[in-house]
Design a protein around this motif. Structure first.
Motif, PDB file in Angstrom:
ATOM      1  N   GLY A  18       0.825  -1.205   0.000  1.00 24.82           N
ATOM      2  CA  GLY A  18       0.000   0.000   0.000  1.00 24.82           C
ATOM      3  C   GLY A  18       0.856   1.249   0.000  1.00 24.82           C
ATOM      4  N   ILE A  19       1.886   1.249   0.819  1.00 21.74           N
ATOM      5  CA  ILE A  19       2.797   2.396   0.895  1.00 21.74           C
ATOM      6  C   ILE A  19       3.527   2.584  -0.439  1.00 21.74           C
ATOM      7  CG2 ILE A  19       4.927   3.237   1.969  1.00 21.74           C
ATOM      8  CD1 ILE A  19       3.845   1.870   4.598  1.00 21.74           C
ATOM      9  N   HIS A  20       4.069   1.504  -0.973  1.00 19.41           N
ATOM     10  CA  HIS A  20       4.778   1.597  -2.252  1.00 19.41           C
ATOM     11  C   HIS A  20       3.840   2.069  -3.359  1.00 19.41           C
ATOM     12  CE1 HIS A  20       8.687  -0.785  -1.528  1.00 19.41           C
ATOM     13  NE2 HIS A  20       8.232  -0.311  -0.384  1.00 19.41           N
ATOM     14  N   GLY A  21       2.619   1.546  -3.345  1.00 19.79           N
ATOM     15  CA  GLY A  21       1.647   1.925  -4.361  1.00 19.79           C
ATOM     16  C   GLY A  21       1.285   3.400  -4.333  1.00 19.79           C
ATOM     17  N   SER A  22       1.482   4.030  -3.170  1.00 18.99           N
ATOM     18  CA  SER A  22       1.137   5.448  -3.069  1.00 18.99           C
ATOM     19  C   SER A  22       2.180   6.344  -3.726  1.00 18.99           C
ATOM     20  CB  SER A  22       0.948   5.849  -1.607  1.00 18.99           C
ATOM     21  OG  SER A  22       2.183   5.895  -0.919  1.00 18.99           O
ATOM     22  N   VAL A  23       3.377   5.802  -4.001  1.00 24.49           N
ATOM     23  CA  VAL A  23       4.433   6.624  -4.604  1.00 24.49           C
ATOM     24  C   VAL A  23       5.024   6.029  -5.886  1.00 24.49           C
ATOM     25  CG1 VAL A  23       5.079   7.744  -2.442  1.00 24.49           C
ATOM     26  CG2 VAL A  23       6.202   5.625  -3.093  1.00 24.49           C
ATOM     27  N   ASP A  24       4.767   4.772  -6.135  1.00 24.68           N
ATOM     28  CA  ASP A  24       5.342   4.101  -7.301  1.00 24.68           C
ATOM     29  C   ASP A  24       4.461   4.347  -8.525  1.00 24.68           C
ATOM     30  OD1 ASP A  24       6.443   2.382  -9.185  1.00 24.68           O
ATOM     31  OD2 ASP A  24       6.677   0.731  -7.776  1.00 24.68           O
ATOM     32  N   PRO A  25       5.026   4.931  -9.585  1.00 22.67           N
ATOM     33  CA  PRO A  25       4.198   5.218 -10.769  1.00 22.67           C
ATOM     34  C   PRO A  25       3.790   3.967 -11.550  1.00 22.67           C
ATOM     35  CG  PRO A  25       6.478   5.804 -11.196  1.00 22.67           C
ATOM     36  CD  PRO A  25       6.392   5.383  -9.747  1.00 22.67           C
ATOM     37  N   SER A  26       4.489   2.850 -11.352  1.00 25.45           N
ATOM     38  CA  SER A  26       4.133   1.625 -12.075  1.00 25.45           C
ATOM     39  C   SER A  26       3.481   0.646 -11.097  1.00 25.45           C
ATOM     40  CB  SER A  26       5.360   1.003 -12.737  1.00 25.45           C
ATOM     41  OG  SER A  26       6.357   0.729 -11.766  1.00 25.45           O
ATOM     42  N   LEU A  27       2.165   0.772 -10.983  1.00 24.13           N
ATOM     43  CA  LEU A  27       1.416  -0.070 -10.054  1.00 24.13           C
ATOM     44  C   LEU A  27       1.338  -1.502 -10.548  1.00 24.13           C
ATOM     45  CD1 LEU A  27      -1.537   2.332  -9.208  1.00 24.13           C
ATOM     46  CD2 LEU A  27       0.477   1.817  -7.820  1.00 24.13           C
ATOM     47  N   LEU A  28       1.281  -2.416  -9.607  1.00 21.84           N
ATOM     48  CA  LEU A  28       1.116  -3.825  -9.945  1.00 21.84           C
ATOM     49  C   LEU A  28      -0.352  -4.100 -10.244  1.00 21.84           C
ATOM     50  CD1 LEU A  28       3.275  -5.324  -7.052  1.00 21.84           C
ATOM     51  CD2 LEU A  28       3.939  -5.074  -9.440  1.00 21.84           C
ATOM     52  N   ASP A  29      -0.599  -4.995 -11.185  1.00 22.34           N
ATOM     53  CA  ASP A  29      -1.990  -5.368 -11.441  1.00 22.34           C
ATOM     54  C   ASP A  29      -2.378  -6.522 -10.500  1.00 22.34           C
ATOM     55  OD1 ASP A  29      -1.144  -7.853 -12.568  1.00 22.34           O
ATOM     56  OD2 ASP A  29      -1.158  -7.024 -14.600  1.00 22.34           O
ATOM     57  N   ARG A  30      -3.643  -6.885 -10.518  1.00 21.03           N
ATOM     58  CA  ARG A  30      -4.162  -7.923  -9.602  1.00 21.03           C
ATOM     59  C   ARG A  30      -3.391  -9.237  -9.744  1.00 21.03           C
ATOM     60  NH1 ARG A  30      -8.807  -7.360  -6.869  1.00 21.03           N
ATOM     61  NH2 ARG A  30      -9.096  -9.608  -6.806  1.00 21.03           N
ATOM     62  N   LYS A  31      -3.075  -9.616 -10.976  1.00 21.86           N
ATOM     63  CA  LYS A  31      -2.374 -10.887 -11.212  1.00 21.86           C
ATOM     64  C   LYS A  31      -0.986 -10.859 -10.575  1.00 21.86           C
ATOM     65  CE  LYS A  31      -1.800 -14.826 -13.601  1.00 21.86           C
ATOM     66  NZ  LYS A  31      -1.212 -15.629 -12.551  1.00 21.86           N
ATOM     67  N   GLU A  32      -0.284  -9.743 -10.713  1.00 23.61           N
ATOM     68  CA  GLU A  32       1.042  -9.618 -10.109  1.00 23.61           C
ATOM     69  C   GLU A  32       0.952  -9.632  -8.574  1.00 23.61           C
ATOM     70  OE1 GLU A  32       3.453  -6.949 -13.376  1.00 23.61           O
ATOM     71  OE2 GLU A  32       1.821  -5.999 -12.242  1.00 23.61           O
ATOM     72  N   VAL A  33      -0.039  -8.960  -8.041  1.00 19.79           N
ATOM     73  CA  VAL A  33      -0.240  -8.962  -6.585  1.00 19.79           C
ATOM     74  C   VAL A  33      -0.514 -10.382  -6.105  1.00 19.79           C
ATOM     75  CG1 VAL A  33      -1.761  -8.179  -4.717  1.00 19.79           C
ATOM     76  CG2 VAL A  33      -1.005  -6.543  -6.468  1.00 19.79           C
ATOM     77  N   GLU A  34      -1.373 -11.086  -6.811  1.00 18.87           N
ATOM     78  CA  GLU A  34      -1.692 -12.454  -6.430  1.00 18.87           C
ATOM     79  C   GLU A  34      -0.463 -13.351  -6.501  1.00 18.87           C
ATOM     80  OE1 GLU A  34      -4.555 -16.199  -7.726  1.00 18.87           O
ATOM     81  OE2 GLU A  34      -5.110 -14.175  -8.384  1.00 18.87           O
ATOM     82  N   ASP A  35       0.359 -13.178  -7.518  1.00 22.62           N
ATOM     83  CA  ASP A  35       1.581 -13.968  -7.664  1.00 22.62           C
ATOM     84  C   ASP A  35       2.502 -13.753  -6.463  1.00 22.62           C
ATOM     85  OD1 ASP A  35       3.425 -15.717  -8.962  1.00 22.62           O
ATOM     86  OD2 ASP A  35       4.493 -13.971  -9.782  1.00 22.62           O
ATOM     87  N   ILE A  36       2.658 -12.515  -6.052  1.00 23.11           N
ATOM     88  CA  ILE A  36       3.518 -12.196  -4.890  1.00 23.11           C
ATOM     89  C   ILE A  36       2.956 -12.854  -3.628  1.00 23.11           C
ATOM     90  CG2 ILE A  36       4.295 -10.334  -3.372  1.00 23.11           C
ATOM     91  CD1 ILE A  36       4.409  -8.557  -5.958  1.00 23.11           C
ATOM     92  N   ILE A  37       1.651 -12.746  -3.427  1.00 23.60           N
ATOM     93  CA  ILE A  37       1.031 -13.334  -2.233  1.00 23.60           C
ATOM     94  C   ILE A  37       1.221 -14.850  -2.224  1.00 23.60           C
ATOM     95  CG2 ILE A  37      -1.183 -13.773  -1.089  1.00 23.60           C
ATOM     96  CD1 ILE A  37      -1.992 -10.919  -2.123  1.00 23.60           C
ATOM     97  N   ARG A  38       1.055 -15.484  -3.364  1.00 24.03           N
ATOM     98  CA  ARG A  38       1.229 -16.940  -3.433  1.00 24.03           C
ATOM     99  C   ARG A  38       2.687 -17.328  -3.141  1.00 24.03           C
ATOM    100  NH1 ARG A  38      -3.220 -19.467  -4.701  1.00 24.03           N
ATOM    101  NH2 ARG A  38      -4.852 -18.390  -5.840  1.00 24.03           N
ATOM    102  N   ARG A  39       3.627 -16.521  -3.568  1.00 25.76           N
ATOM    103  CA  ARG A  39       5.038 -16.795  -3.262  1.00 25.76           C
ATOM    104  C   ARG A  39       5.274 -16.723  -1.749  1.00 25.76           C
ATOM    105  NH1 ARG A  39       8.643 -13.858  -7.980  1.00 25.76           N
ATOM    106  NH2 ARG A  39       7.393 -14.626  -9.726  1.00 25.76           N
ATOM    107  N   VAL A  40       4.695 -15.709  -1.113  1.00 25.14           N
ATOM    108  CA  VAL A  40       4.861 -15.574   0.340  1.00 25.14           C
ATOM    109  C   VAL A  40       4.182 -16.723   1.075  1.00 25.14           C
ATOM    110  CG1 VAL A  40       4.242 -14.151   2.346  1.00 25.14           C
ATOM    111  CG2 VAL A  40       5.125 -13.056   0.279  1.00 25.14           C
ATOM    112  N   CYS A  41       3.021 -17.139   0.581  1.00 28.10           N
ATOM    113  CA  CYS A  41       2.270 -18.219   1.246  1.00 28.10           C
ATOM    114  C   CYS A  41       2.864 -19.595   1.008  1.00 28.10           C
ATOM    115  CB  CYS A  41       0.818 -18.213   0.761  1.00 28.10           C
ATOM    116  SG  CYS A  41      -0.095 -16.757   1.271  1.00 28.10           S
ATOM    117  N   GLY A  42       3.703 -19.718  -0.010  1.00 30.71           N
ATOM    118  CA  GLY A  42       4.362 -21.003  -0.295  1.00 30.71           C
ATOM    119  C   GLY A  42       3.511 -21.936  -1.052  1.00 30.71           C
TER     120      GLY A  42
END
Length: 184
Positions: A160-184
């Motif tokens: 959320g913090i990064h998204g407030s300043v990063d001009p290249s926002l991640l799309d839903r698929k990229e967010v989901e991919d990151i979450i799945r990596r963290v969840c294993g």
């Protein structure tokens, strides 16, 4: 000589909450350091004396206001996760929380920055932050182990913090991919 002043007090049951809401608006505009009784009273549309009538001082008002921000943000996070019935739905809820800006609206993010900085200088206020983190982790704990809960909690806030300043926002698929990596 007796004065026969007919003074009537206006019944204003929402005044205290209006002041709390106004202090958040003033913080957004001026930061915690620029927040004064005068500015808050003007923003709330109340007499300056209302400040001391309802609050012992600015520290109490800031504490109450930041508690309100934390609880509101936390309840939205918890409510979205409460809809999940299994781990897969929990992952989708986390995607919604991050990609849908459920808690990370520009207003909430800026107030969160101010809260973190203010609490860092006033250890007695870190309890607000701990409550917020614990509520998030408890909601996540229905589906994930404690270490993953910590990582996901930090990920939600960090993205959320990064998204407030990063001009290249991640799309839903990229967010989901990151979450799945963290969840294993």
């Amino acid at each position: 000589m007796s004065s026969n002043r007919n003074t009537t007090r206006r019944f204003d049951p929402d005044r205290k909450q209006r002041i709390i809401d106004a202090v958040l608006d003033v913080i957004l505009e001026h930061g915690v350091q620029g927040t004064t009784h005068r500015r808050v009273a003007a923003a709330a549309g109340v007499p300056l004396g209302s400040m001391s009538y309802h609050f012992r001082g600015m520290d109490e008002l800031l504490h109450i206001a930041f508690t309100q921000v934390a609880r509101t943000s936390s309840s939205e996070f918890v409510a979205r996760l409460a809809q999940a019935r299994n781990r897969e739905e929990a992952i989708q809820a986390i995607v919604d929380i991050i990609a849908g800006n459920i808690w990370s609206t520009p207003r909430t993010l800026l107030l969160s920055y101010e809260l973190y900085a203010f609490a860092a200088r006033r250890p007695e206020l870190t309890a607000i932050m701990r409550e917020w983190m614990q509520a998030s982790r408890d909601a996540l704990g229905r589906f994930f182990d404690p270490l993953t809960c910590r990582a996901l909690d930090a990920l939600v806030e960090g993205m959320g913090i990064h998204g407030s300043v990063d001009p290249s926002l991640l799309d839903r698929k990229e967010v989901e991919d990151i979450i799945r990596r963290v969840c294993g």
